[in-house]
Write a protein that holds these residues in place. Structure first.
Motif, PDB file in Angstrom:
ATOM      1  N   UNK A 222       0.761  -1.236  -0.036  1.00  0.00           N
ATOM      2  CA  UNK A 222      -0.008   0.062  -0.141  1.00  0.00           C
ATOM      3  C   UNK A 222       0.690   1.213   0.090  1.00  0.00           C
ATOM      4  N   UNK A 223       1.995   1.260   0.657  1.00  0.00           N
ATOM      5  CA  UNK A 223       2.910   2.432   0.766  1.00  0.00           C
ATOM      6  C   UNK A 223       3.402   2.717  -0.609  1.00  0.00           C
TER       7      UNK A 223
ATOM      8  N   UNK B  51       3.117   6.009  -2.805  1.00  0.00           N
ATOM      9  CA  UNK B  51       3.989   6.564  -3.369  1.00  0.00           C
ATOM     10  C   UNK B  51       4.077   6.785  -5.200  1.00  0.00           C
ATOM     11  N   UNK B  52       3.331   5.909  -5.775  1.00  0.00           N
ATOM     12  CA  UNK B  52       3.249   5.690  -7.042  1.00  0.00           C
ATOM     13  C   UNK B  52       1.925   6.426  -7.250  1.00  0.00           C
TER      14      UNK B  52
ATOM     15  N   UNK C 109      14.090   1.764  -2.580  1.00  0.00           N
ATOM     16  CA  UNK C 109      14.961   1.661  -1.672  1.00  0.00           C
ATOM     17  C   UNK C 109      14.625   2.884  -0.710  1.00  0.00           C
ATOM     18  N   UNK C 110      14.158   3.941  -0.982  1.00  0.00           N
ATOM     19  CA  UNK C 110      13.917   5.225  -0.121  1.00  0.00           C
ATOM     20  C   UNK C 110      12.874   4.776   0.868  1.00  0.00           C
ATOM     21  N   UNK C 111      11.896   3.926   0.271  1.00  0.00           N
ATOM     22  CA  UNK C 111      10.771   3.623   1.137  1.00  0.00           C
ATOM     23  C   UNK C 111      11.116   2.312   1.828  1.00  0.00           C
ATOM     24  N   UNK C 112      12.256   1.753   1.868  1.00  0.00           N
ATOM     25  CA  UNK C 112      12.826   0.674   2.645  1.00  0.00           C
ATOM     26  C   UNK C 112      11.853  -0.506   2.318  1.00  0.00           C
TER      27      UNK C 112
END
Ligand code: ADP
Ligand code: MG
Ligand code: ZN
Length: 485
Positions: A60-61, A65-66, A186-189
């Motif tokens: 969902x994250x 982000x997209x 990567x930035x969202x881990x």
């Protein structure tokens, strides 16, 4: 005739959860074959799956982000097919009502950039059709003259599939898009982004059409693309192949093709392998996935700064040109290190040069990542400050950096311990210079009669007497002033 390539990507990213998506087995890479399995991921009769909430929230994250619309209620479905690495006989995936739909990625691309020379900057907008959650299958190992072996450790590892609209127009654009998408993950881990280990995989769909045509041509799908370079090369090859087919009056066959790394060609997979009717249906063992509006808001509010925003901020805050801003945001670790170092150095451009140069080279040689660099970000910044202030020379800085890397000590301490500090005291240098000139009266005479090349000789004498510690710029100035009067 001019042809236009049309490309859409299907990207699979392994989510960084500790346990699998429908059972408690570990997802760690590299464990002995079949040591991370249980009745659920082996599909034994009577076992029941339970969805991993963290995997759902991670997907969902990514969807948020997209810029997708999140379906607060989505369905888990069975995708049925037979393969030895799929013991259940079906893969749990999402078909109708996926987790997220209708998104968009905006990225900056640089046409023809070479380091130091920014190319033209262009915004590329790529539509996202859907983001959904699914489980990975196992891995078959086919070795020559041996029975096929199966490793089921990967069965049930959580994957997220991201499908783009056919908005990409070249192999280079596709690999730039994938590179940016990888940074976002990567930035969202969410994913470690390791293409070699298969944590990030990509299938490319490609067709060509006469320029100006708006309907789509027949596509092929290329599998087995485990690096940016292969993606780029395979697409360029496949575009050329399809144009050749059309120009010879034949038609492109819709099929799945494999990239042959050694021959640098794509070739068709046996067509039987893709004659699929998956007979999707909602998995009766699993409830619909529901995310509350409150939880979705929390996830939205905890969104970190994304790589594109970070690159733009680095441009305005630290004066990096767009190409350098992209370099500085290649991973979240790199961006953090850059920013911490730039704050202490006050010279962002020099920080970036050290980072892509000495820092990266030393770490790569030792197979280490930036996060366990013996040289800390603030210490690199201090080193650059000592250099910029003239306390040490460029040559000394290289030596100090090596000592910092070996010992982990801060640069100021090394400079003091080794008595390295450059002599930049004008009166001290003046007395050294005049002493040298007095003891070489004949050379001074010859210099004044036109042998200007002797300047280097005098510089050398000063350096020898100061054991290399004199500030070279200042020595040159002083010598010229005293010789030319
Ligand atoms: P399929 O049903 O064959 O899986 P989809 O419609 O699900 O095809 O699309 C899969 C991917 O292929 C998407 O990324 C989409 O953008 C891309 N795609 C679809 N049609 C074309 C085409 N004609 N040329 C290039 N890419 C295409
Ligand atoms: Mg598809
Ligand atoms: Zn399991």
């Amino acid at each position: 005739m001019q042809y236009e390539p049309v490309i859409g990507l299907e990207v699979h990213a392994q989510l960084r959860t500790r346990s699998k998506v429908f059972c408690g087995c570990s997802t760690r890479f590299g464990a002995p074959p079949n040591s991370q399995t249980c009745p659920v991921c082996l599909g034994l009769p009577g076992s029941l799956p339970v969805v991993n909430v963290q995997a759902v929230e991670m997907a969902a994250r990514a969807g948020l982000a997209l810029e997708c619309r999140i379906n607060r209620r989505s369905l888990l479905a069975r995708k049925n097919y037979f393969y030895p690495d799929l013991p259940k006989g079906y893969q749990i995936s999402q078909f109708e009502e996926p987790l997220a739909v209708d998104g968009r990625v905006r990225l900056l691309t640089l046409d023809g950039r070479t380091r130091g020379k920014p190319g033209t900057l262009r915004e590329l907008s790529v539509g996202i059709i859907r983001v959904h959650l699914e489980e990975d299958a196992g891995k078959s190992i086919h070795a020559a003259r041996q029975d096929t072996q199966v490793n089921l450790n990967r069965c049930g590892v959580p994957l997220m599939e991201i499908v783009t609209h056919p908005d990409l127009r070249s192999g280079k654009e596709a690999s730039e898009f994938l590179d940016y998408l990888r940074r976002v993950l990567l930035f969202l881990s969410l994913c470690d982004g390791n293409m070699e280990e298969g944590s990030l995989r990509c299938d490319a769909n490609v067709s060509v059409r006469p320029r100006g045509e708006t309907s789509l041509g027949t596509k092929t799908e290329i599998k087995n693309l485990n690096s940016f370079r292969f993606l780029n090369k395979a697409l360029d090859y496949e575009i050329r192949r399809q144009i050749r087919v059309l120009e010879s009056g034949r038609e492109v066959v819709q099929e799945t093709r494999l990239w042959e790394e050694d021959l640098e060609v794509t070739r068709p997979m046996r067509s039987k392998e893709e004659a699929h009717d998956y007979r999707y249906f909602p998995d009766p063992d699993l409830l619909p996935v529901v995310i509350s509006a409150e939880r979705l808001d929390e996830i939205r509010n905890q969104m970190p700064e994304l790589p594109g925003d970070r690159a733009r901020r680095f441009g305005s805050q630290y004066g990096l040109d767009p190409g350098d801003a992209l370099v500085a945001t290649r991973t979240p670790e790199f961006a953090e290190y850059f920013e911490a170092s730039a704050k202490s150095a006050g010279n962002p451009k020099s920080v970036l040069n050290w980072m892509v140069g000495d820092v990266t080279h030393r770490l790569r040689r030792d197979g280490r990542g930036l996060e366990d660099s013996p040289v800390k970000a603030a210490d690199l910044g201090e080193l650059i400050r000592l250099l910029d202030e003239g306390t040490i020379s460029g040559k000394m800085a290289k030596g100090v950096f090596d000592r910092m890397y070996e010992t982990g000590k801060p640069p100021g301490k090394i400079v003091r311990e080794q008595n390295l500090a450059q002599i930049s005291d004008r009166s001290e240098l003046e007395s050294v210079v005049s002493g040298i000139l007095e003891s070489h009266a004949d050379a001074v005479e010859r210099y004044r009669n036109g042998k200007r090349g002797l300047l280097g000789f005098f510089v050398g004498q000063v350096m020898r007497q100061t054991r290399g510690q004199a500030n070279p710029k200042m020595v040159n100035q002083l010598l010229r002033r005293m010789l030319d009067r």
